[in-house]
Design a protein around this motif. Structure first.
Motif, PDB file in Angstrom:
ATOM      1  N   LEU A  64       0.814  -1.203   0.000  1.00 13.35           N
ATOM      2  CA  LEU A  64       0.000   0.000   0.000  1.00 13.35           C
ATOM      3  C   LEU A  64       0.858   1.269   0.000  1.00 13.35           C
ATOM      4  N   ALA A  65       1.904   1.282   0.805  1.00 11.15           N
ATOM      5  CA  ALA A  65       2.769   2.468   0.888  1.00 11.15           C
ATOM      6  C   ALA A  65       3.399   2.793  -0.470  1.00 11.15           C
ATOM      7  N   SER A  66       3.758   1.769  -1.236  1.00 14.26           N
ATOM      8  CA  SER A  66       4.343   1.987  -2.572  1.00 14.26           C
ATOM      9  C   SER A  66       3.338   2.625  -3.520  1.00 14.26           C
ATOM     10  N   ILE A  67       2.086   2.197  -3.437  1.00 18.37           N
ATOM     11  CA  ILE A  67       1.037   2.740  -4.302  1.00 18.37           C
ATOM     12  C   ILE A  67       0.795   4.212  -3.969  1.00 18.37           C
ATOM     13  N   ILE A  68       0.690   4.527  -2.687  1.00 17.56           N
ATOM     14  CA  ILE A  68       0.438   5.911  -2.270  1.00 17.56           C
ATOM     15  C   ILE A  68       1.586   6.813  -2.699  1.00 17.56           C
ATOM     16  N   SER A  69       2.812   6.373  -2.494  1.00 14.05           N
ATOM     17  CA  SER A  69       3.985   7.156  -2.879  1.00 14.05           C
ATOM     18  C   SER A  69       4.038   7.369  -4.396  1.00 14.05           C
ATOM     19  N   LEU A  70       3.805   6.308  -5.156  1.00 14.10           N
ATOM     20  CA  LEU A  70       3.846   6.393  -6.618  1.00 14.10           C
ATOM     21  C   LEU A  70       2.751   7.311  -7.134  1.00 14.10           C
ATOM     22  N   ARG A  71       1.574   7.215  -6.570  1.00 16.77           N
ATOM     23  CA  ARG A  71       0.456   8.075  -7.015  1.00 16.77           C
ATOM     24  C   ARG A  71       0.800   9.550  -6.820  1.00 16.77           C
ATOM     25  N   GLU A  72       1.421   9.896  -5.707  1.00 14.50           N
ATOM     26  CA  GLU A  72       1.831  11.283  -5.463  1.00 14.50           C
ATOM     27  C   GLU A  72       2.860  11.738  -6.501  1.00 14.50           C
ATOM     28  N   LYS A  73       3.817  10.871  -6.816  1.00 10.37           N
ATOM     29  CA  LYS A  73       4.837  11.211  -7.813  1.00 10.37           C
ATOM     30  C   LYS A  73       4.218  11.378  -9.205  1.00 10.37           C
ATOM     31  N   LEU A  74       3.258  10.517  -9.543  1.00 14.13           N
ATOM     32  CA  LEU A  74       2.595  10.617 -10.835  1.00 14.13           C
ATOM     33  C   LEU A  74       1.747  11.890 -10.921  1.00 14.13           C
ATOM     34  N   SER A  75       1.151  12.281  -9.803  1.00 13.23           N
ATOM     35  CA  SER A  75       0.389  13.522  -9.762  1.00 13.23           C
ATOM     36  C   SER A  75       1.304  14.720 -10.006  1.00 13.23           C
ATOM     37  N   ASP A  76       2.472  14.701  -9.369  1.00 14.38           N
ATOM     38  CA  ASP A  76       3.463  15.773  -9.587  1.00 14.38           C
ATOM     39  C   ASP A  76       3.936  15.787 -11.040  1.00 14.38           C
ATOM     40  N   LEU A  77       4.150  14.606 -11.613  1.00 18.86           N
ATOM     41  CA  LEU A  77       4.579  14.512 -13.008  1.00 18.86           C
ATOM     42  C   LEU A  77       3.505  15.077 -13.935  1.00 18.86           C
ATOM     43  N   ARG A  78       2.239  14.744 -13.675  1.00 21.94           N
ATOM     44  CA  ARG A  78       1.141  15.267 -14.497  1.00 21.94           C
ATOM     45  C   ARG A  78       1.113  16.795 -14.441  1.00 21.94           C
ATOM     46  N   GLU A  79       1.296  17.346 -13.242  1.00 23.87           N
ATOM     47  CA  GLU A  79       1.315  18.805 -13.111  1.00 23.87           C
ATOM     48  C   GLU A  79       2.475  19.417 -13.898  1.00 23.87           C
ATOM     49  N   GLN A  80       3.631  18.774 -13.877  1.00 23.61           N
ATOM     50  CA  GLN A  80       4.786  19.271 -14.625  1.00 23.61           C
ATOM     51  C   GLN A  80       4.530  19.202 -16.129  1.00 23.61           C
ATOM     52  N   VAL A  81       3.872  18.128 -16.579  1.00 18.40           N
ATOM     53  CA  VAL A  81       3.525  17.994 -17.994  1.00 18.40           C
ATOM     54  C   VAL A  81       2.553  19.101 -18.396  1.00 18.40           C
ATOM     55  N   GLU A  82       1.608  19.423 -17.518  1.00 17.19           N
ATOM     56  CA  GLU A  82       0.671  20.519 -17.797  1.00 17.19           C
ATOM     57  C   GLU A  82       1.411  21.845 -17.969  1.00 17.19           C
ATOM     58  N   VAL A  83       2.415  22.090 -17.125  1.00 16.00           N
ATOM     59  CA  VAL A  83       3.212  23.310 -17.232  1.00 16.00           C
ATOM     60  C   VAL A  83       3.943  23.339 -18.575  1.00 16.00           C
ATOM     61  N   LEU A  84       4.536  22.213 -18.966  1.00 12.58           N
ATOM     62  CA  LEU A  84       5.258  22.146 -20.240  1.00 12.58           C
ATOM     63  C   LEU A  84       4.326  22.335 -21.434  1.00 12.58           C
ATOM     64  N   MET A  85       3.095  21.864 -21.298  1.00  9.30           N
ATOM     65  CA  MET A  85       2.129  22.003 -22.383  1.00  9.30           C
ATOM     66  C   MET A  85       1.750  23.461 -22.604  1.00  9.30           C
ATOM     67  N   GLN A  86       1.723  24.234 -21.530  1.00 13.71           N
ATOM     68  CA  GLN A  86       1.354  25.644 -21.654  1.00 13.71           C
ATOM     69  C   GLN A  86       2.431  26.427 -22.373  1.00 13.71           C
ATOM     70  N   GLY A  87       3.693  26.066 -22.127  1.00 16.56           N
ATOM     71  CA  GLY A  87       4.805  26.716 -22.818  1.00 16.56           C
ATOM     72  C   GLY A  87       4.776  28.219 -22.627  1.00 16.56           C
ATOM     73  N   PRO A  88       5.502  28.923 -23.471  1.00 15.79           N
ATOM     74  CA  PRO A  88       5.490  30.386 -23.367  1.00 15.79           C
ATOM     75  C   PRO A  88       4.119  30.921 -23.768  1.00 15.79           C
ATOM     76  N   THR A  89       3.545  31.750 -22.905  1.00 16.32           N
ATOM     77  CA  THR A  89       2.192  32.242 -23.161  1.00 16.32           C
ATOM     78  C   THR A  89       2.156  33.711 -23.542  1.00 16.32           C
ATOM     79  N   SER A  90       3.288  34.250 -23.975  1.00 17.44           N
ATOM     80  CA  SER A  90       3.286  35.664 -24.351  1.00 17.44           C
ATOM     81  C   SER A  90       2.944  35.805 -25.826  1.00 17.44           C
TER      82      SER A  90
END
Length: 193
Positions: A64-90
């Motif tokens: 269970l601890a491995s699943i919880i830890s991995l899910r948090e890391k994947l959530s952080d990765l998804r957020e980082q991918v969202e930032v990269l998708m936005q790219g320069p917005t000027s």
């Protein structure tokens, strides 16, 4: 026909079971049951010959601890991918002053571009390393063979917002998920096969 009676495309269905009493006395850490079923060809429940050779299922006990830890890391990765998708917005939009005086009808032309969630995301070096670490953890948790648990040196599927979101959903203990995306699905099946 009901969705439960057929699978028109290749897909994997994932569910989690968290036992309340089924903990072994010699097992010190809490584990959860990862249940999966996938098909490699389109199937209908009525066609038993194809069904029996195209549908596979199984389960894995995962800490269970491995699943919880991995899910948090994947959530952080998804957020980082969202930032990269936005790219320069000027950027700026200029509208001629005579625009309001024109009597032309505006036409909206649908775009043939893929949806933003399906667009391949090009990762920077830091995000790529984070992704490789996360995917190496996924591989270690789901691999049935001992030789499959080595760390990844490259990402085995196209990184899109949807693929990372599917991975995050895959490790959501409260909900199951169905994954139908090509490269990601093929990689997960290769780990379980």
């Amino acid at each position: 026909e009901s969705k439960a009676a057929r699978a028109p495309d290749k897909e994997i269905s994932i569910q989690w079971y968290i036992p309340s009493v089924a903990k072994s006395s010699n097992d010190s850490e809490t584990k959860v049951l990862f249940l999966y079923a996938y098909n490699i060809n389109p199937v209908k429940i009525g066609d038993i010959a194809i069904f029996s050779t195209s549908v596979f299922s199984g389960h894995l006990w995962i800490p269970l601890a491995s699943i919880i830890s991995l899910r948090e890391k994947l959530s952080d990765l998804r957020e980082q991918v969202e930032v990269l998708m936005q790219g320069p917005t000027s950027f700026s939009i200029s509208v001629p002053t005579s625009f309001l005086e024109q009597s032309e009808t505006l036409k909206i032309i649908p775009s043939n571009k893929p949806k933003l969630s399906d667009a391949k995301v090009y990762l920077d070096e830091k995000t790529e390393e984070i992704a490789k670490r996360c995917l190496s953890e996924v591989k270690a948790l789901l691999s049935v063979g001992p030789d499959l648990s080595s760390p990844l040196t490259e990402i085995p599927f196209d990184v899109t917002w949807k693929s990372i979101k599917n991975l995050e959903d895959m490790f959501d203990l409260a909900n199951g998920c169905i994954i139908t995306e090509g490269n990601l699905l093929d990689w997960i099946i290769s780990l379980l096969h």
